[in-house]
Design a protein around this motif. Structure first.
Motif, mmCIF file in Angstrom:
data_model
loop_
_atom_site.group_PDB
_atom_site.id
_atom_site.type_symbol
_atom_site.label_atom_id
_atom_site.label_comp_id
_atom_site.label_asym_id
_atom_site.label_seq_id
_atom_site.Cartn_x
_atom_site.Cartn_y
_atom_site.Cartn_z
ATOM 1 N N SER A 145 0.609 -1.317 -0.052
ATOM 2 C CA SER A 145 0.050 0.057 0.036
ATOM 3 C C SER A 145 0.815 1.178 -0.036
ATOM 4 O O SER A 145 2.110 1.308 0.285
ATOM 5 N N SER A 146 0.086 2.292 -0.364
ATOM 6 C CA SER A 146 1.017 3.678 -0.164
ATOM 7 C C SER A 146 1.659 3.875 1.090
ATOM 8 O O SER A 146 2.584 4.749 1.368
ATOM 9 N N ASN A 147 1.003 3.351 2.222
ATOM 10 C CA ASN A 147 1.675 3.776 3.513
ATOM 11 C C ASN A 147 2.818 2.593 3.749
ATOM 12 O O ASN A 147 3.095 2.793 4.981
ATOM 13 N N GLY A 148 3.104 1.795 2.815
ATOM 14 C CA GLY A 148 4.236 0.901 3.173
ATOM 15 C C GLY A 148 3.713 -0.454 3.775
ATOM 16 O O GLY A 148 4.602 -1.424 3.655
ATOM 17 N N ASN A 149 2.286 -0.693 4.026
ATOM 18 C CA ASN A 149 1.809 -1.810 4.599
ATOM 19 C C ASN A 149 2.131 -2.810 3.336
ATOM 20 O O ASN A 149 1.681 -2.641 2.481
ATOM 21 N N VAL A 150 2.413 -4.220 3.841
ATOM 22 C CA VAL A 150 2.380 -5.152 2.713
ATOM 23 C C VAL A 150 1.401 -6.332 3.089
ATOM 24 O O VAL A 150 1.279 -6.678 4.310
ATOM 25 N N THR A 151 1.039 -7.033 1.888
ATOM 26 C CA THR A 151 0.185 -7.796 2.108
ATOM 27 C C THR A 151 0.718 -8.976 0.976
ATOM 28 O O THR A 151 0.882 -8.994 0.107
ATOM 29 N N TYR A 152 0.644 -10.221 1.698
ATOM 30 C CA TYR A 152 1.437 -11.293 0.656
ATOM 31 C C TYR A 152 0.144 -12.055 -0.142
ATOM 32 O O TYR A 152 -0.790 -12.300 0.245
ATOM 33 N N ILE A 153 0.805 -12.228 -1.306
ATOM 34 C CA ILE A 153 -0.128 -12.963 -2.284
ATOM 35 C C ILE A 153 0.350 -14.517 -2.064
ATOM 36 O O ILE A 153 1.390 -14.785 -2.468
ATOM 37 N N LEU A 154 -0.533 -15.298 -1.707
ATOM 38 C CA LEU A 154 -0.171 -16.634 -1.228
ATOM 39 C C LEU A 154 -0.313 -17.641 -2.316
ATOM 40 O O LEU A 154 0.473 -18.743 -2.657
ATOM 41 N N ASP A 155 -1.017 -17.312 -3.238
ATOM 42 C CA ASP A 155 -1.078 -17.949 -4.992
ATOM 43 C C ASP A 155 -1.995 -17.047 -5.932
ATOM 44 O O ASP A 155 -2.660 -16.153 -5.230
ATOM 45 N N THR A 156 -1.897 -17.638 -6.897
ATOM 46 C CA THR A 156 -2.775 -16.912 -7.946
ATOM 47 C C THR A 156 -3.184 -17.998 -8.869
ATOM 48 O O THR A 156 -2.675 -18.937 -9.286
ATOM 49 N N LYS A 157 -4.624 -17.835 -9.172
ATOM 50 C CA LYS A 157 -5.182 -18.952 -9.741
ATOM 51 C C LYS A 157 -6.276 -18.186 -11.029
ATOM 52 O O LYS A 157 -6.549 -16.978 -10.818
ATOM 53 N N LYS A 158 -6.840 -18.884 -11.780
ATOM 54 C CA LYS A 158 -7.723 -18.420 -12.747
ATOM 55 C C LYS A 158 -9.025 -19.200 -12.703
ATOM 56 O O LYS A 158 -9.025 -20.401 -12.549
#
Ligand code: ATP
Ligand code: MG
Length: 872
Positions: A513-526
């Motif tokens: 995010s622009s405030n520097g907080n990070v969220t992890y992407i654990l997987d990507t699917k379709k």
């Protein structure tokens, strides 16, 4: 009219109405978590209806292979017993994506049936949705009015929600439908009972042939309906049922779609169709199931122990069961039907012809293994029967046979019935339910509605060109499952993340995010062409512009394995031959797996050649040549190979490294030299005619060599830094085995001496030769000593004690004569003496042993042994 012409007429008719003819999509779905097999004509077009992809034309027509054996549509248990449900069948369809609607769909349907096919209007009925008060859905007046113009009103029937309202699932597009039913009974029958009263009543000669779905609503997660902005037409006509009507027969199995297979079954099994109902059912089951199994193998789905493969295995086993029980076929024979099937259907479905050999092999192998299971099951079941104390056999036992050994329950109850026994069916079903519950609760999942942040956002995939991009969330939803807890699926306006597909794993990474907080992407699917990213928690500002970054190390390793997979495929075809076809692949960051058709083990020399071939191309520094969005035909002309069972669009992405050209959506290295090195780790069989190679590249090879050279040097050091470690190891092994022999000889010698010494210590008490003594022997040594010494004596009573690895051992030997004359029992003796060493044991009346955990008690035990002789 021949079935081929019936199919062609359908497609031609709709072509003349502006439709584009498209081929059947593969029946086995690879990337749809909600569905294993295509079960209706609309399944491959889901994304068009959901507006997530654009169809090549707003009007399409096709004949789609469908399989109804699991989930919402499961006709498996009907098949064989009735004459108009199949597992695999073809569904003829015409499609409008936001183009024409009810008026044309209805008019063309009638024109085709009555004018082109010339079906008599008097055998047709049409149905219209009557409305549903409970959920406030109105009657389909519009459809009624269109039908009224062309069909006599007394042939238009009203239908309820169950028959005349179609839904894709709990959510999504849905709408009313009109069905066409035929009444093909004799005039005599018709005079007796009005056809109207038989519609939708499961009468074998009054059946539904065509369903016209008018998709006009969208159902939301809360159950309410909203009008769709673009309305669609989805129709499905059962091809085999249409053939039955057109060919004037009373059963799908009497059409030319099935008769050649049935004739072949009759010839091989020396039976006749149409004489005995049980045999007929079996023949219908087999002729149906061989099609389902052959088509799915052709689509790349082999029988296996899980998922779609397991469903296929069960279909084949059902066929084997019927042929085993009712056609008395104790040897594989279903595979022999593949020939006629491929001859008859190979024109329309070339995948059958091309893979005939493989299909035959796989089916034969499965048949053999299941016939073995049946044999074993019969033995086990007979055991259960022999030990039965009542005339009712426990349901749990039957379930165990079924669940653990794959022995079919209907066969169990059949055999029991023949032996005058009964199966506790309630118990069986209870055991089954219990297991279902166990597996269901593990996979339960609930999906919420999408929250839309940006309307009509088209998603763009930028992951071929960059691993980082500023993104916005366009929508998200919550998914709760027992296994993984609460997760969120995020959709972005554009994404650098590669979604799992084409055998390659999905990317992981982060959004910041622009405030520097990070969220992890654990997987990507379709799903249905929409890429979503899985996160544990939502970012705090959902409307923020987020910095999205793919885990580059993982992605690079995965790309490296993907490119190596292409080179491996090329190597296999070059070295083993052109018969090699890809049958599955898994591309991970740590390793790659490639399954392919080949009929024998790949030799070590061949494996070396394959590895060298790939490494030569890595050293050749071949650059990636990528062509995006080129016409399919152009790619094929340039030498790319389309795989059976894959669904391709009109335009494709071609990936070329030197002479390797593949149609591929995966990610790749820029240059083969990025792979660094390729190493095969194993080669094995996965099924008859299918081999598997597992290999590694890049860092994994480096780790592999580092580990192995460390092991090598440590080993060499242990071998005193021998110049030739392998030779040194062999010497050690030789030395070891000759020492073993020497030890054995010495021990024998020692035992002999011991025997001599002990003989002198034997006491004679009341004519019994008694000895109780502690010795330094293991269990086998004690046994040998007891029998050798005992054999030389009359009336021997020998007790030995020994301590081995901190544990106590006792033995008792009693001459057979003594056992009888004095009613002595060695088993009882060791059990009683065992108490002194805190242990227990047993054996035969003339020799028994006990083990215990208190060696200090041995002396006492030996002391006590004398009592048996003194008091004997
Ligand atoms: P039925 O009530 O006869 O099972 P359905 O309502 O399940 O049919 P739809 O889902 O509307 O059928 O499918 C469209 C058409 O596909 C049907 O009109 C029928 O002609 C055909 N069809 C459906 N199921 C089968 C099957 N198991 N075998 C052969 N044809 C089928
Ligand atoms: Mg049905």
């Amino acid at each position: 009219m021949k079935s081929q012409d019936i199919r062609a007429k359908y497609l031609e008719f709709f072509k003349s109405k502006g439709h584009t003819i498209v081929p059947s999509a593969p029946m086995v779905l690879k990337n749809d978590p909600t569905l294993m097999f295509v079960n209706s004509g609309m399944a491959p077009f889901k994304e068009y209806f959901l507006g997530q992809a654009k169809p090549p034309n707003t009007r399409l027509t096709d004949s789609q292979k469908c399989l109804r054996v699991s989930g919402k549509h499961n006709d498996l248990e009907e098949v064989g017993y009735d004459t108009y449900h199949h597992t695999l069948f073809e569904m003829l369809g015409n499609w409008s994506f936001g183009d024409y609607f009810k008026k044309e769909a209805i008019a063309w349907c009638w024109e085709l049936l009555t004018e082109v096919y010339g079906i008599d209007k008097d055998i047709l009925y049409v149905t219209v949705f009557e409305g549903d008060e409970a959920d406030g859905t109105p009657m389909d007046q519009e459809a009624y009015d269109f039908w009224k113009e062309i069909v006599a009103e007394d042939r238009i029937l009203m239908g309820n929600k169950k028959d005349n309202f179609w839904e894709m699932g709990d959510q999504g597009p849905c709408g009313p439908c009109s069905e066409i039913h035929v009444d093909i009974r004799s005039a005599e029958e018709k005079a007796k009972v009005d056809g109207k009263s038989l519609v939708n009543e499961d009468h074998p000669q009054v059946v539904e042939i065509w369903n016209l779905v008018f998709m006009q609503y969208n159902r939301k997660a809360n159950g309410s309906l909203e009008m769709l902005p673009n309305k669609h037409i989805d129709t499905g006509m059962g091809f085999e049922r249409l053939c039955m009507v057109m060919q004037g027969v009373q059963s799908n199995y009497d059409t030319d779609v099935f008769t050649p297979i049935i004739r072949e079954i009759e010839t091989i099994s020396k039976t006749e169709y149409g004489k005995d109902e049980k045999v007929d059912i079996a023949i219908r089951v087999i002729s149906d199931h061989v099609r389902a199994v052959a088509f799915s193998i052709a689509d790349g789905q082999l029988p296996s122990n899980t998922g779609a493969g397991y469903v296929i295995r069960r279909i084949l086993r059902r066929a084997v069961r019927y042929s085993f029980t009712f056609l008395d076929q104790k040897e594989p024979f279903i595979y022999r039907l593949v020939n006629i099937l491929s001859t008859k259907m190979g024109e329309a479905f070339p995948e059958l012809k091309a893979q005939k050999q493989l299909i035959q092999n796989v089916i034969k192998e499965e048949e053999m293994s299941f016939l073995r299971t049946l044999d074993q099951g019969l033995v086990l079941l007979n055991g259960v029967i022999d030990h039965a104390s009542t005339s009712v056999i426990s349901g749990e036992k039957a379930f165990e046979l079924y669940d653990t050994y794959g022995f079919p329950i209907d066969l169990t109850s059949l055999i029991l019935r023949e032996k005058g026994l009964e199966l506790d069916e309630a118990g069986f079903h209870a055991a089954m339910e219990k297991q279902k519950l166990r597996s269901r609760s593990a996979s339960e999942m609930s999906t919420g509605d999408w929250t839309i942040l940006i309307e009509d956002a088209i998603q763009e995939f930028v992951g071929y060109d960059t691993l980082e991009a500023p993104v916005k969330i366009t929508r998200y939803r919550k998914v709760v499952s027992k296994k993984e807890g609460t997760m969120y699926q995020l959709v972005f306006n554009l994404t650098p993340f590669y979604p799992e597909g084409g055998g390659q794993v999905g990317d992981k990474g982060y959004i910041e995010s622009s405030n520097g907080n990070v969220t992890y992407i654990l997987d990507t699917k379709k799903e249905n062409n929409v890429v979503y990213h899985l996160v544990k928690e939502l970012p705090d500002d959902l409307n923020d512009i987020l910095k999205a970054g793919v885990d580059a190390t993982q992605r690079n390793r995965t790309s490296s394995n993907h490119t190596a997979t292409h080179l491996l495929h090329q190597a296999l075809r070059e070295i083993l031959g052109e018969h090699v076809e890809q049958k599955g692949s898994a591309v991970h960051s740590k390793h790659l797996r490639f399954d392919f058709s080949h009929f024998s083990k790949v030799t070590n020399d061949q494996l070396q050649d394959i590895e060298d071939f790939v490494n030569a191309r890595i050293e050749g520094k071949l650059p990636l040549q990528e062509q995006r969005n080129i016409p399919m035909q152009k790619a094929i002309d340039e030498g790319a190979m389309a795989l059976f069972g894959e669904k391709y669009g009109d335009t494709v992405r071609a990936i070329r490294f030197g002479k390797s050209i593949e149609l591929c959506g995966g990610t790749h290295v820029q240059n083969t030299s990025d792979i660094w090195h390729f190493k095969i780790k194993s080669e094995s069989a996965v099924a008859s005619g299918i081999r598997r190679i597992e290999a590694i590249t890049n860092d994994a090879v480096r780790d592999f060599y580092t580990d192995n050279s460390r092991i090598y040097f440590e080993m060499k050091e242990l071998l005193n830094n021998a110049q030739e470690p392998i030779k040194a190891l062999q010497n050690l092994q030789d030395e070891n085995s000759s020492l073993k022999k020497q030890v054995e000889a010495l021990l024998k010698e020692k035992a002999k001496n011991l025997k001599g010494e002990l003989k002198n210590e034997i006491e004679s008490i009341d004519n019994i030769q008694f000895l109780a003594k502690k010795v330094e022997l293991d269990a086998a040594g004690i046994k040998d000593l007891s029998f050798e010494l005992g054999g030389t004596l009359d009336n021997a009573f020998l007790v030995f004690g020994s301590e081995q690895d901190g544990k106590a051992l006792l033995s008792c030997y009693i001459s057979k004569g003594l056992v009888e004359s004095h009613k002595l029992n060695a088993g009882q003796v060791v059990r009683e003496l065992g108490k002194y060493i805190q242990g227990g044991g047993g054996g035969q009346p003339f020799f028994a042993t006990a083990g215990g955990k208190k060696p200090e008690g041995i002396a006492e035990a030996l002391e006590a042994a004398k009592n048996y002789v003194v008091n004997a």
